[in-house]
Enzyme design. Sequence first.
Site, short mmCIF file in Angstrom:
data_model
loop_
_atom_site.label_atom_id
_atom_site.label_comp_id
_atom_site.label_asym_id
_atom_site.label_seq_id
_atom_site.Cartn_x
_atom_site.Cartn_y
_atom_site.Cartn_z
N ASP A 111 0.84 -1.21 0.00
CA ASP A 111 0.00 0.00 0.00
C ASP A 111 0.87 1.26 0.00
OD1 ASP A 111 -2.11 -1.74 0.34
OD2 ASP A 111 -2.23 -1.42 2.51
N1 URA Z 1 -1.17 -5.87 3.92
C1 URA Z 1 -1.67 -4.63 3.87
O1 URA Z 1 -2.73 -4.36 4.42
N2 URA Z 1 -0.96 -3.69 3.23
C2 URA Z 1 0.22 -3.92 2.63
O2 URA Z 1 0.83 -3.00 2.06
C3 URA Z 1 0.73 -5.23 2.69
C4 URA Z 1 0.01 -6.19 3.35
#
Ligand code: URA
Length: 238
Positions: A108
């Site tokens: 993310d």
């Molecule tokens: N899980 C998430 O919620 N975000 C990420 O970036 C990676 C794993």
Amino acid sequence: MSSSKQQMRLDRFLSRATGLSRKQAGIEIRKRRVRVGEELVRDPARRIAPDAAVHWRDEPVSLPGRVYLMMHKPAGLVCARRDPLHSTVLDLLPPELAARVHIVGRLDRDTTGLLLLTDDGEWSHRITSPRHGCAKSYLAELADPLPPDAARRFEEGLMLRGEKSRTRPARLQRLAERKVRVTLHEGRYHQVRRMFAALGNRVLSLHRESVGALGLDPALAPGAWRPLSETEARLLRH
Ligand code: URA
């Protein structure tokens, strides 16, 4: 390279080795312009080893070396080829390298930590495909303390909103009252954040520490990247 490595189609080999399109490569092969060892091969679908001795128009041709990179992803950049609003992690690479690689398992925008990039589709498939169950480990800071049964619920799997199956068994280690390490063997959309949301909690920060046996190099500052050594790339092939 040994010939026990995964075989590939001759037209794909020729295309990758020469820059011809797959279609042009097929035409060259059918026109008898390609030899594998001593044999003139006319079938574009013939499977050959990546280190086969291939001649095109009597010149030896070989595959370019593969690229494997690790990056310390900083917060604020998106994992996408391009984005209308935000800079992407590919903006941190020289343009010719950025054009060549793809991102192996997205993080993310606000997540930091270990991000892998490569031009080797089989390698990235091994890492991201749930069938192979490659472990990914994250450090998370939480808004609230966890209930006593949180680790058991992660182990049993959680039903996430909008999904038809439970998450696979995941490991939850408490490091402090609101700090945990989570290890997953799959990679659903926003999975860590959604798993804590399912417990009524909220992730304040998330950092990926490792993928399989490969940890983030502590010498890499946020935004920095480096090629993997052959040994490191091999760690994730098995
Ligand atoms: N899980 C998430 O919620 N975000 C990420 O970036 C990676 C794993």
